[in-house]
Design an enzyme around this catalytic site. Structure first.
Site, PDB file in Angstrom:
ATOM      1  N   HIS A   1      -3.457   3.408  -1.995  1.00 42.88           N
ATOM      2  CA  HIS A   1      -3.198   3.103  -0.588  1.00 42.88           C
ATOM      3  C   HIS A   1      -4.487   3.112   0.227  1.00 42.88           C
ATOM      4  O   HIS A   1      -5.117   4.155   0.354  1.00 42.88           O
ATOM      5  CB  HIS A   1      -2.213   4.156  -0.069  1.00 42.88           C
ATOM      6  CG  HIS A   1      -1.828   4.009   1.357  1.00 42.88           C
ATOM      7  ND1 HIS A   1      -2.105   4.959   2.306  1.00 42.88           N
ATOM      8  CD2 HIS A   1      -1.175   3.014   2.006  1.00 42.88           C
ATOM      9  CE1 HIS A   1      -1.621   4.568   3.474  1.00 42.88           C
ATOM     10  NE2 HIS A   1      -1.050   3.397   3.319  1.00 42.88           N
TER      11      HIS A   1
ATOM     12  N   HIS B   1      -7.226  -0.503   9.060  1.00 40.23           N
ATOM     13  CA  HIS B   1      -5.818  -0.168   9.327  1.00 40.23           C
ATOM     14  C   HIS B   1      -5.440  -0.202  10.804  1.00 40.23           C
ATOM     15  O   HIS B   1      -4.485  -0.851  11.205  1.00 40.23           O
ATOM     16  CB  HIS B   1      -5.482   1.215   8.754  1.00 40.23           C
ATOM     17  CG  HIS B   1      -4.064   1.609   9.037  1.00 40.23           C
ATOM     18  ND1 HIS B   1      -3.703   2.332  10.155  1.00 40.23           N
ATOM     19  CD2 HIS B   1      -2.913   1.344   8.373  1.00 40.23           C
ATOM     20  CE1 HIS B   1      -2.393   2.504  10.162  1.00 40.23           C
ATOM     21  NE2 HIS B   1      -1.883   1.916   9.090  1.00 40.23           N
TER      22      HIS B   1
END
Ligand code: G3P
Ligand code: MG
Length: 250
Positions: free
Chosen positions: A13, A55
């Site tokens: 991730h 992100h």
């Protein structure tokens, strides 16, 4: 190909974000070196339309700069240090371009490209990412995901051979996505949050002959439990730990 990946597929991730700054080439290379099956990354557009990997909608948390990614040009974004927020050891890491990630690890590892234009939904992110996947001939080693079904519908039209995973928000906000949204959409996989998964949910997805990839799972007991329920993939910040936990590494 998605269906050729080991089960459960271990998706690093934002790369190996437990041991390197998230969404940097360092974290992706580390995930590859550790034997992760895939990496997950967050793609969005700079103000001048370049696909960058970061992100948050702002650079504030993960770099030494301030501002919204969608309002900064690539040259501004590239001048920032995206490593030292994590550790001095990584000072000098840059916000990568998606093209750099493809060039660096695209031939060696499967990639989940999350389409994260959540604050600029009308932009050209999906079109540009599809064109880039095509340019690099990576159709067989990419899956697209997004919380925005509209991105995935667009991707299905532009690049149907690339599979799509529908991300579901956790809890009540994700009910529609986990039920009708997923069942009636053209998706290879459901991507639910850890606490929304149970054995019935796994069986329901499997009855549809599709996959279930769960985010974000870092606790060893959670990894073992999801593995015992037969999930097809796990997003984790610590791929090495996850590989150990599913019995694929000593
Ligand atoms: O794709 C799984 C996960 O990355 C979704 O949430 O916020 O970490 O991008 P987020
Ligand atoms: Mg993500």
């Amino acid at each position: 190909m998605l269906n050729d990946l080991p089960k459960p597929t271990i998706f690093a991730h934002r790369g190996d974000s437990a041991h390197a700054p998230e969404n940097t080439l360092a974290s992706f290379k580390l995930a590859l070196a550790e034997g992760a099956d895939a990496i997950e990354l967050d793609a969005k557009l700079s103000a001048d339309g370049e696909i960058v990997v970061i992100h948050d909608p702002t650079v504030d948390r993960t770099t030494n700069g301030h501002g919204r990614v969608s309002q900064m040009n690539l040259s501004d974004l590239r001048s920032l240090d995206a490593g030292s927020f994590f550790s001095e050891k990584f000072r000098g890491e840059k916000i990568p371009l998606l093209s750099e990630v493809f060039e660096t690890v695209g031939r060696n590892i499967f990639i989940n490209v999350e389409l994260t234009n959540y604050s600029t939904p009308r932009d050209q992110l999906t079109e540009k990412v599809c064109a880039l996947v095509k340019k690099h001939a990576l159709e067989k080693s990419v899956i697209f995901s997004s919380f925005f079904a509209s991105n995935l519908t667009k991707a299905a039209r532009l690049l149907p051979e690339v599979p799509r995973g529908l991300l579901a928000m956790n809890g009540l906000l994700g009910v529609w996505a986990r039920s009708f949204g997923f069942s009636f959409g053209d998706y290879a996989a459901l991507h639910p949050y850890l606490t929304d998964v149970n054995p019935q949910q796994v069986q329901r997805v499997h009855r549809l002959k599709r996959r279930i990839h769960v985010w974000t799972v870092d606790n060893p007991d959670d990894i073992a439990r999801l593995h015992s329920w037969g999930v097809d993939g796990i997003f984790t910040d610590d791929p090495k730990l996850a590989l150990q936990k599913v019995g694929r590494q000593a």
